[in-house]
Write a protein that holds these residues in place. Structure first.
Motif, PDB file in Angstrom:
ATOM      1  N   LEU A 281     -10.305  87.233 -22.659  1.00  0.00           N
ATOM      2  CA  LEU A 281      -9.595  86.532 -23.728  1.00  0.00           C
ATOM      3  C   LEU A 281      -8.285  87.217 -24.072  1.00  0.00           C
ATOM      4  O   LEU A 281      -7.281  86.581 -24.351  1.00  0.00           O
ATOM      5  N   GLN A 282      -8.310  88.552 -24.037  1.00  0.00           N
ATOM      6  CA  GLN A 282      -7.088  89.262 -24.419  1.00  0.00           C
ATOM      7  C   GLN A 282      -5.935  88.937 -23.485  1.00  0.00           C
ATOM      8  O   GLN A 282      -4.791  88.843 -23.901  1.00  0.00           O
ATOM      9  N   SER A 283      -6.281  88.742 -22.207  1.00  0.00           N
ATOM     10  CA  SER A 283      -5.205  88.426 -21.279  1.00  0.00           C
ATOM     11  C   SER A 283      -4.663  87.028 -21.542  1.00  0.00           C
ATOM     12  O   SER A 283      -3.585  86.690 -21.091  1.00  0.00           O
ATOM     13  N   ARG A 284      -5.426  86.205 -22.275  1.00  0.00           N
ATOM     14  CA  ARG A 284      -4.962  84.840 -22.521  1.00  0.00           C
ATOM     15  C   ARG A 284      -4.252  84.696 -23.850  1.00  0.00           C
ATOM     16  O   ARG A 284      -3.665  83.673 -24.126  1.00  0.00           O
ATOM     17  N   CYS A 285      -4.378  85.656 -24.717  1.00  0.00           N
ATOM     18  CA  CYS A 285      -3.617  85.544 -25.976  1.00  0.00           C
ATOM     19  C   CYS A 285      -2.780  86.812 -26.108  1.00  0.00           C
ATOM     20  O   CYS A 285      -3.210  87.782 -26.707  1.00  0.00           O
ATOM     21  N   GLU A 286      -1.617  86.727 -25.524  1.00  0.00           N
ATOM     22  CA  GLU A 286      -0.797  87.923 -25.410  1.00  0.00           C
ATOM     23  C   GLU A 286      -0.109  88.268 -26.713  1.00  0.00           C
ATOM     24  O   GLU A 286       0.121  89.420 -27.014  1.00  0.00           O
ATOM     25  N   SER A 409      13.394  82.498 -14.101  1.00  0.00           N
ATOM     26  CA  SER A 409      12.512  82.876 -12.998  1.00  0.00           C
ATOM     27  C   SER A 409      11.068  82.971 -13.492  1.00  0.00           C
ATOM     28  O   SER A 409      10.808  82.972 -14.689  1.00  0.00           O
ATOM     29  N   GLU A 410      10.188  83.044 -12.548  1.00  0.00           N
ATOM     30  CA  GLU A 410       8.770  83.154 -12.871  1.00  0.00           C
ATOM     31  C   GLU A 410       8.539  84.465 -13.629  1.00  0.00           C
ATOM     32  O   GLU A 410       8.953  85.524 -13.162  1.00  0.00           O
ATOM     33  N   PRO A 411       7.911  84.414 -14.790  1.00  0.00           N
ATOM     34  CA  PRO A 411       7.758  85.658 -15.546  1.00  0.00           C
ATOM     35  C   PRO A 411       6.835  86.653 -14.832  1.00  0.00           C
ATOM     36  O   PRO A 411       5.906  86.252 -14.126  1.00  0.00           O
ATOM     37  N   GLY A 416      -0.624  91.362 -19.916  1.00  0.00           N
ATOM     38  CA  GLY A 416      -0.237  90.628 -21.113  1.00  0.00           C
ATOM     39  C   GLY A 416       1.174  90.889 -21.594  1.00  0.00           C
ATOM     40  O   GLY A 416       1.606  90.314 -22.569  1.00  0.00           O
ATOM     41  N   GLU A 417       1.896  91.764 -20.927  1.00  0.00           N
ATOM     42  CA  GLU A 417       3.268  92.022 -21.344  1.00  0.00           C
ATOM     43  C   GLU A 417       4.208  91.327 -20.375  1.00  0.00           C
ATOM     44  O   GLU A 417       3.974  91.357 -19.166  1.00  0.00           O
ATOM     45  N   THR A 423      12.310  96.877 -21.672  1.00  0.00           N
ATOM     46  CA  THR A 423      11.233  97.784 -22.060  1.00  0.00           C
ATOM     47  C   THR A 423      11.456  98.338 -23.461  1.00  0.00           C
ATOM     48  O   THR A 423      10.538  98.438 -24.258  1.00  0.00           O
ATOM     49  N   TYR A 424      12.709  98.688 -23.757  1.00  0.00           N
ATOM     50  CA  TYR A 424      12.946  99.329 -25.050  1.00  0.00           C
ATOM     51  C   TYR A 424      12.659  98.367 -26.198  1.00  0.00           C
ATOM     52  O   TYR A 424      12.256  98.789 -27.281  1.00  0.00           O
ATOM     53  N   VAL A 425      12.816  97.062 -25.953  1.00  0.00           N
ATOM     54  CA  VAL A 425      12.512  96.087 -26.994  1.00  0.00           C
ATOM     55  C   VAL A 425      11.007  96.033 -27.201  1.00  0.00           C
ATOM     56  O   VAL A 425      10.500  96.066 -28.317  1.00  0.00           O
ATOM     57  N   ARG A 426      10.270  95.997 -26.096  1.00  0.00           N
ATOM     58  CA  ARG A 426       8.811  95.908 -26.206  1.00  0.00           C
ATOM     59  C   ARG A 426       8.226  97.166 -26.820  1.00  0.00           C
ATOM     60  O   ARG A 426       7.249  97.120 -27.546  1.00  0.00           O
TER      61      ARG A 426
END
Lengths: 432, 408
Positions: A281-286, A409-411, A416-417, A423-426
């Motif tokens: 589930l965690q991978s589906r609700c990022e 482009s394809e993400p 989940g990220e 990177t610095y934003v995340r």
């Protein structure tokens, strides 16, 4: 002509045994839809004395000799019914109210009952259904109005538009059985929530967090359940859960901001299964804050049931001010932990010692009822704003970050990220 | 032409995200591979290792091939094409084959059958196998290198399978075919780089090769002399540029330039407070950039890339068996302090990889960007060698025919 029965407490059974941490939860059905959902719940193991129904119709189960009240002309509660509702809710910490909106009884009485139950000191989580599209615009409009009224007063709201369950109503379904499907869906959801609150748990979600999750705009919250048995039950339960009509093929989860996952099972529930469910589930609700609750219910032996309550409300506050009777208060400085108790007779003991300053006026003379209301108002408004926790890093996502070169482009999703975002934003690194 | 006859040329072509690179190798009759030409062109039609604009990509490939032809003084008819992208992944599989002959002696056909079984992998329909590389055989559970001639009841073979999405692989092939070039073979870029960089000894000791490209980061893990794991992460130097453009609020072209001139993989203490003033074409100041911010943004991204790779390798359980070390190549290997950064993340020595195992143009071999294309040449040369080793009249004839075809 409606004949509104009095509030009935059904059956007399021994109080369920379990861990001392679980809450006293009552389920209240209003109107025809509420009655049929409660009927299902009764059959599926919710203790009889924690169920009550207020209905104009005969309802689904054998009634004891309840009092029959003449129906009020307008959809308002008679004083006697108010007292009964309050009595029923008096010893409950949480009340699940189930109502079908659009008709007269449910729509008219649900907001009043929510208010009475809250007045009795319980946290009220409302479960409502909206009519099918084909039921006509009058019912739709009435249901919408009722939904807003309920949303305004309830602590949490979950809404099942029957139209979403329509796809599950097969071609061969007879008219008389039309509402079997939404009733089952709603009953599954209520039962899932009931297990979260009323069953012993290893991982417990706090009632305050639950209310924060479900307190939102009228239709931002969804629920879904999936259950399976057998060796591969965790994967199958997830598969059924994701096929739930309210989840819209998983899109809803992806957009959710906060998700409560409740994994319920019998004594044979294993940590590995819980882990697998959470991982899937965690991978589906990022984007969401995910909360885990595990409930142990002996009636579920051999089964694994996953219930998801998701909120798409953009901000998920974690209010520190929300308290329940036996849950420990979130420490918030000034008032101390004693204020956790809502009961009026304990209030004086919990007030902090007042400084003997002349500028501070003495406490006004108030009846206990007024005092409680004042306290409730304060809890609801000022303190919550003050106590809002500092936003967590992940909420930075609210700011729209352009992916620049990788916009189309394809993400690249890793755990989940979205790795295309800087990177610095995340990581929340601030460049000054 | 002065190159000796019967020496086929082999061309490795990598259509990368930042550049298209063609390397011409010359395999002399002794089986020694010699790099004789290199051509490259800026790539504009590729994102994250995959072609997004075939027309522009074809033009870039044409330029690179033309340059390589000119330098090596040959005509290129066919290439060995490198592929990468987020869809490429590696997995290990095992094929089983019962030995049925009466005396239970294992013959060549048994090994072929076992290998064929090992290639049957449960995958989505459009997934196609790029490589199925033999790791080792097991005869009744006992590990052997060459089972032919041994006797046993059950022959098993472990293979490393690299697979990718068939449609996306064919996009790259189509772009090359449109230029009237034949594609001899496809190879995964990460595998090719590792072939160029590693010696047999290093493969035996255990090594990890990370190709830090512009669009993708490809990696391959060797242990006990065989390939154990491969992977491709669709994050690379382009992401660094994009982060810089976002963080410093400059255009992408300027971000690329800043990355090359002032970038570093670790925050250098000495740059704290240093500012750069960007000027426009007339020399007027436009904007002031803090180098500390630049390096911080960059180091966070590079650290993340390496951590993702390290995590993936850790899951295979091989992270602590990289005795020969970690080898970096691709354009990312040029970033100052990248080896130190990798040294913090991997529990092994970190080296900047050089194509040691091939002879030829020194200038080409020392460049980390050419590792993939050189590796592709080497990958293809294995096939030539096996063909050549058959010997005999027929083998010789076939070889000669092939060379005639190859050289036109």
């Amino acid at each position: 002509m409606n004949t509104i029965d009095s509030v009935q407490t059904i059956g007399e059974a021994a109080p369920p045994a379990g861990s001392p941490r679980k809450l006293a939860v009552k389920v209240f059905g209003v109107g025809g839809a509420g009655a049929s959902v409660l009927d299902v719940l009764r059959r599926r193991g919710v203790a009889a004395e924690s169920c009550a129904v207020l209905s104009a119709e005969t309802g689904g189960w054998a009634r004891s000799d309840g009092e029959r009240m003449p129906a009020p002309a307008a959809a308002v509660l008679a004083e006697e019914q108010r007292t009964k509702v309050r009595e029923f809710c008096a010893d409950a910490e949480a009340v699940c109210l189930v109502a079908g909106l659009g008709g007269r009884t449910g729509t008219g009485l649900a907001p009043a009952i929510v208010q009475e139950a809250k007045g009795a000191g319980a946290v009220v989580l409302a479960w409502v259904t909206l009519p099918l599209d084909c039921e006509g615009s009058l019912r739709q409009a009435r249901a919408r109005a009722g939904l807003e009224q309920v949303a305004a007063v309830a602590d949490g709201l979950l809404c099942l538009p029957n139209q979403k369950a329509f796809s599950l109503i097969g071609e061969q379904t007879r008219l008389a059985d039309t509402f079997e499907v939404p009733t089952q869906l709603l009953a599954d959801g209520v039962l899932g929530l009931w297990r979260v609150l009323a069953r012993p748990a290893r991982f417990r979600v706090h009632l305050a967090d639950l209310c924060a999750l479900l307190r939102a705009q009228a239709d931002a919250n969804v629920f879904a359940t999936g259950a399976a048995a057998g060796a591969n039950r965790s994967a199958e339960a997830i598969e059924r859960l994701l096929g739930h009509p309210l989840l819209g093929g998983g899109d809803i989860l992806r957009q959710s901001r906060a998700v409560l996952v409740s994994v319920a099972g019998g004594a044979d529930l294993t940590m590995a299964e819980v882990h697998r469910v959470m991982e899937a589930l965690q991978s589906r609700c990022e984007k969401a804050h995910v909360m885990l609750n595990t409930a142990l219910d002996e009636t579920l032996a051999g089964l694994l049931e996953v219930t998801v309550l998701a909120s798409a409300s953009p901000a998920f506050p974690v209010p520190a001010a929300m308290r329940t009777r036996n849950a420990p208060a979130v420490p918030d400085g000034a008032e101390g932990a004693g204020a956790a108790d809502w009961s009026p007779h304990l209030l004086p003991a919990t007030l902090p010692p007042r400084a003997a300053a002349r500028l501070v006026p003495p406490a006004p003379e108030m009846a206990p009822e007024e005092m409680r209301q004042l306290l409730a108002r304060q809890e609801a408004s000022g303190r919550r704003r003050r106590d809002l926790p500092r936003p967590r890093q992940s909420q930075l996502q609210l700011e729209i970050v352009s992916k620049g070169r990788f916009d189309k482009s394809e993400p690249t999703i890793h755990k989940g990220e979205d790795l295309d975002l800087p990177t610095y934003v995340r990581r929340g690194v601030v460049l000054n | 032409m002065f190159s000796p006859s019967f020496s086929p040329i082999i061309v490795g072509l990598e259509i990368g995200t930042s550049k298209v690179c063609a390397v011409v190798g010359d395999l002399n009759p002794g089986g020694v591979l010699n790099i004789v030409g290199v051509g490259q062109a800026r790539s504009r039609g590729v994102r994250k290792g995959e072609i997004i604009d075939p027309e522009i990509a074809e033009e870039d490939v044409r330029n690179a091939i033309a340059e390589a032809e000119q330098m090596a003084d040959v005509e290129i008819r066919s290439v060995c094409l490198g592929v990468s992208g987020s869809h490429v992944r590696g997995l290990n599989n095992r094929g089983v084959h019962p030995v049925v002959s009466a005396d239970r002696e294992i013959v060549e056909e048994d090994t072929q059958d076992a290998l064929r079984n090992a290639k049957v992998v449960n995958m989505p329909a459009e997934t196609e196998i790029l490589h199925a590389i033999r790791q080792h055989f097991l005869v009744d559970g006992q590990s052997v290198t060459n089972p032919v001639g041994m006797s046993g009841g059950k022959l098993e073979v472990d293979v490393h399978v690299v697979c990718g999405n068939g449609h996306r692989l064919r996009n790259a092939i189509r772009a090359v075919r449109n230029l009237q070039l034949e594609v001899d073979e496809l190879a995964f870029n990460g595998l090719a780089s590792s072939l160029a960089l590693l010696t047999g000894e290093q493969k035996e000791m255990g090594a990890l090769v990370i190709d830090l490209g512009a669009g993708t980061t490809d990696y391959a893990v060797y242990s006990e002399g065989v390939i154990k794991h491969t992977g491709a992460l669709a994050v690379g130097g382009d992401h660094v540029t994009n982060d810089l453009a976002h963080g410093l609020k400059v255009p992408l072209s300027r971000a690329e330039q800043l990355k090359i001139e002032h970038g570093a993989a670790r925050l250098d203490e000495s740059v704290k407070g240093r500012l750069i003033t960007l000027t426009n074409e007339l020399g007027l100041p436009l904007k002031t950039i803090n180098v500390e911010h630049l390096q911080r943004i960059m180091s966070l991204r590079l650290q993340e890339i390496l951590e993702v790779v390290a995590e993936d390798v850790r899951q295979t359980g091989l992270l602590h068996y990289l005795s020969a070390g970690v080898f970096l190549c691709g354009g990312g290997a040029r970033i100052p302090a990248i080896a130190q950064l990798a040294g913090q993340i991997f529990p092994a020595d970190v080296h900047l990889g050089k194509a040691n195992s091939i002879s030829g143009l020194k200038s080409a071999l020392d460049q980390p960007e050419f590792a993939t294309a050189i590796g592709l040449v080497k990958f293809r040369s294995f096939k030539h060698k096996t063909h050549g080793s058959r010997g005999g009249f027929l083998g010789g004839l076939r070889g000669a025919l092939e060379q005639m075809r190859g050289r036109g």
